[in-house]
Design a protein around this motif. Structure first.
Motif, mmCIF file in Angstrom:
data_model
loop_
_atom_site.group_PDB
_atom_site.id
_atom_site.type_symbol
_atom_site.label_atom_id
_atom_site.label_comp_id
_atom_site.label_asym_id
_atom_site.label_seq_id
_atom_site.Cartn_x
_atom_site.Cartn_y
_atom_site.Cartn_z
ATOM 1 N N VAL A 178 0.845 -1.185 0.000
ATOM 2 C CA VAL A 178 0.000 0.000 0.000
ATOM 3 C C VAL A 178 0.883 1.239 0.000
ATOM 4 C CG1 VAL A 178 -1.781 1.270 1.254
ATOM 5 C CG2 VAL A 178 -1.782 -1.245 1.293
ATOM 6 N N ARG A 179 0.615 2.143 -0.946
ATOM 7 C CA ARG A 179 1.316 3.433 -1.019
ATOM 8 C C ARG A 179 0.312 4.530 -0.725
ATOM 9 N NH1 ARG A 179 5.928 4.384 -5.088
ATOM 10 N NH2 ARG A 179 4.933 6.397 -4.881
ATOM 11 N N GLU A 180 0.406 5.116 0.444
ATOM 12 C CA GLU A 180 -0.514 6.182 0.846
ATOM 13 C C GLU A 180 -0.335 7.429 -0.016
ATOM 14 O OE1 GLU A 180 -2.940 6.043 3.109
ATOM 15 O OE2 GLU A 180 -2.490 3.952 3.580
ATOM 16 N N LYS A 181 0.908 7.697 -0.427
ATOM 17 C CA LYS A 181 1.211 8.921 -1.175
ATOM 18 C C LYS A 181 0.385 9.038 -2.457
ATOM 19 C CE LYS A 181 5.259 9.492 -3.287
ATOM 20 N NZ LYS A 181 6.710 9.727 -3.425
ATOM 21 N N ASP A 182 0.264 7.978 -3.207
ATOM 22 C CA ASP A 182 -0.503 8.038 -4.451
ATOM 23 C C ASP A 182 -1.768 7.184 -4.412
ATOM 24 O OD1 ASP A 182 0.679 5.561 -4.614
ATOM 25 O OD2 ASP A 182 1.842 5.998 -6.403
ATOM 26 N N ARG A 183 -2.152 6.733 -3.216
ATOM 27 C CA ARG A 183 -3.393 5.975 -2.980
ATOM 28 C C ARG A 183 -3.495 4.725 -3.849
ATOM 29 N NH1 ARG A 183 -6.032 11.261 -3.771
ATOM 30 N NH2 ARG A 183 -6.760 10.247 -5.636
ATOM 31 N N THR A 184 -2.393 3.995 -3.964
ATOM 32 C CA THR A 184 -2.416 2.762 -4.743
ATOM 33 C C THR A 184 -2.216 1.554 -3.831
ATOM 34 O OG1 THR A 184 -0.047 2.829 -5.209
ATOM 35 C CG2 THR A 184 -1.499 3.872 -6.816
ATOM 36 N N ALA A 185 -2.711 0.434 -4.306
ATOM 37 C CA ALA A 185 -2.511 -0.829 -3.608
ATOM 38 C C ALA A 185 -2.213 -1.895 -4.656
ATOM 39 C CB ALA A 185 -3.749 -1.212 -2.803
ATOM 40 N N VAL B 278 1.591 -16.761 -10.949
ATOM 41 C CA VAL B 278 1.637 -15.647 -10.005
ATOM 42 C C VAL B 278 0.651 -14.589 -10.501
ATOM 43 C CG1 VAL B 278 3.055 -13.843 -8.963
ATOM 44 C CG2 VAL B 278 4.046 -16.081 -9.440
ATOM 45 N N TYR B 279 -0.198 -14.104 -9.590
ATOM 46 C CA TYR B 279 -1.222 -13.130 -9.940
ATOM 47 C C TYR B 279 -0.960 -11.801 -9.238
ATOM 48 C CZ TYR B 279 -3.731 -17.210 -11.615
ATOM 49 O OH TYR B 279 -4.078 -18.348 -12.277
ATOM 50 N N LYS B 280 -1.419 -10.716 -9.865
ATOM 51 C CA LYS B 280 -1.249 -9.383 -9.293
ATOM 52 C C LYS B 280 -2.452 -8.524 -9.671
ATOM 53 C CE LYS B 280 1.535 -5.197 -9.820
ATOM 54 N NZ LYS B 280 2.666 -4.589 -10.525
ATOM 55 N N ILE B 281 -2.964 -7.808 -8.686
ATOM 56 C CA ILE B 281 -3.958 -6.766 -8.926
ATOM 57 C C ILE B 281 -3.347 -5.487 -8.378
ATOM 58 C CG2 ILE B 281 -6.232 -5.883 -8.308
ATOM 59 C CD1 ILE B 281 -7.192 -8.774 -8.173
ATOM 60 N N SER B 282 -3.374 -4.434 -9.170
ATOM 61 C CA SER B 282 -2.741 -3.192 -8.759
ATOM 62 C C SER B 282 -3.494 -2.021 -9.359
ATOM 63 C CB SER B 282 -1.289 -3.181 -9.240
ATOM 64 O OG SER B 282 -0.630 -2.033 -8.782
ATOM 65 N N GLY B 283 -3.608 -0.947 -8.592
ATOM 66 C CA GLY B 283 -4.248 0.243 -9.135
ATOM 67 C C GLY B 283 -4.526 1.269 -8.068
ATOM 68 N N ILE B 284 -5.247 2.298 -8.464
ATOM 69 C CA ILE B 284 -5.648 3.340 -7.525
ATOM 70 C C ILE B 284 -6.911 2.828 -6.832
ATOM 71 C CG2 ILE B 284 -6.359 5.747 -7.249
ATOM 72 C CD1 ILE B 284 -4.800 6.321 -9.854
ATOM 73 N N SER C 220 -8.240 1.088 -2.645
ATOM 74 C CA SER C 220 -7.877 0.849 -1.249
ATOM 75 C C SER C 220 -7.392 -0.588 -1.084
ATOM 76 C CB SER C 220 -9.081 1.089 -0.339
ATOM 77 O OG SER C 220 -10.053 0.077 -0.531
ATOM 78 N N SER C 221 -6.752 -0.846 0.034
ATOM 79 C CA SER C 221 -6.297 -2.209 0.307
ATOM 80 C C SER C 221 -7.490 -3.150 0.416
ATOM 81 C CB SER C 221 -5.445 -2.250 1.580
ATOM 82 O OG SER C 221 -6.159 -1.727 2.674
ATOM 83 N N GLU C 222 -8.589 -2.670 0.992
ATOM 84 C CA GLU C 222 -9.797 -3.499 1.108
ATOM 85 C C GLU C 222 -10.355 -3.876 -0.263
ATOM 86 O OE1 GLU C 222 -9.437 -0.529 2.691
ATOM 87 O OE2 GLU C 222 -9.177 -1.181 4.766
ATOM 88 N N GLU C 223 -10.360 -2.904 -1.194
ATOM 89 C CA GLU C 223 -10.839 -3.183 -2.554
ATOM 90 C C GLU C 223 -9.943 -4.192 -3.259
ATOM 91 O OE1 GLU C 223 -12.929 0.872 -4.108
ATOM 92 O OE2 GLU C 223 -10.776 0.993 -3.646
ATOM 93 N N ALA C 224 -8.635 -4.068 -3.079
ATOM 94 C CA ALA C 224 -7.701 -4.999 -3.720
ATOM 95 C C ALA C 224 -7.934 -6.421 -3.220
ATOM 96 C CB ALA C 224 -6.254 -4.570 -3.449
ATOM 97 N N VAL C 225 -8.079 -6.580 -1.913
ATOM 98 C CA VAL C 225 -8.316 -7.916 -1.343
ATOM 99 C C VAL C 225 -9.658 -8.466 -1.834
ATOM 100 C CG1 VAL C 225 -8.734 -9.177 0.801
ATOM 101 C CG2 VAL C 225 -6.843 -7.551 0.655
ATOM 102 N N LYS C 226 -10.687 -7.646 -1.831
ATOM 103 C CA LYS C 226 -12.012 -8.093 -2.268
ATOM 104 C C LYS C 226 -11.985 -8.550 -3.727
ATOM 105 C CE LYS C 226 -16.827 -6.640 -2.288
ATOM 106 N NZ LYS C 226 -17.766 -5.576 -1.929
ATOM 107 N N MET C 227 -11.301 -7.795 -4.579
ATOM 108 C CA MET C 227 -11.191 -8.166 -5.995
ATOM 109 C C MET C 227 -10.455 -9.501 -6.144
ATOM 110 S SD MET C 227 -10.324 -4.500 -7.721
ATOM 111 C CE MET C 227 -10.144 -5.138 -9.374
ATOM 112 N N ALA C 228 -9.345 -9.650 -5.414
ATOM 113 C CA ALA C 228 -8.561 -10.886 -5.503
ATOM 114 C C ALA C 228 -9.373 -12.075 -5.009
ATOM 115 C CB ALA C 228 -7.265 -10.743 -4.699
ATOM 116 N N GLU C 229 -10.102 -11.913 -3.925
ATOM 117 C CA GLU C 229 -10.917 -13.012 -3.399
ATOM 118 C C GLU C 229 -12.016 -13.415 -4.372
ATOM 119 O OE1 GLU C 229 -10.492 -12.526 1.420
ATOM 120 O OE2 GLU C 229 -12.106 -11.423 0.412
ATOM 121 N N SER C 230 -12.519 -12.464 -5.130
ATOM 122 C CA SER C 230 -13.597 -12.780 -6.070
ATOM 123 C C SER C 230 -13.102 -13.602 -7.266
ATOM 124 C CB SER C 230 -14.254 -11.491 -6.571
ATOM 125 O OG SER C 230 -13.427 -10.815 -7.495
#
Length: 67
Positions: free
Chosen positions: A30-37, A47-53, A55-65
């Motif tokens: 998590v990078r607070e400066k540019d609000r990315t996770a 190996v999988y990756k989800i990244s973007g602008i 929140s950490s909660e949104e990133a986890v929710k997307m990965a779990e789905s």
């Protein structure tokens, strides 16, 4: 033989969390400066990756789905 992987990141403004993703280990950056996770996890040799602008909660929710 075991494969090893790594992830580079700015240590000055990135918070790293080890989280469980549907019971499996994942790495959340998590990078607070540019609000990315970014979240990384593997399934065997893939190996999988989800990244973007987002929140950490949104990133986890997307990965779990995806599992």
């Amino acid at each position: 033989m075991k494969a090893v992987r790594g992830q580079g990141y700015d240590t000055d403004d990135t918070i790293v969390y080890e989280v469980l993703l549907n019971g499996k280990p994942a790495l959340l950056l998590v990078r607070e400066k540019d609000r990315t996770a970014s979240i990384f996890w593997d399934e065997g040799i893939m190996v999988y990756k989800i990244s973007g602008i987002l929140s950490s909660e949104e990133a986890v929710k997307m990965a779990e789905s995806l599992e």
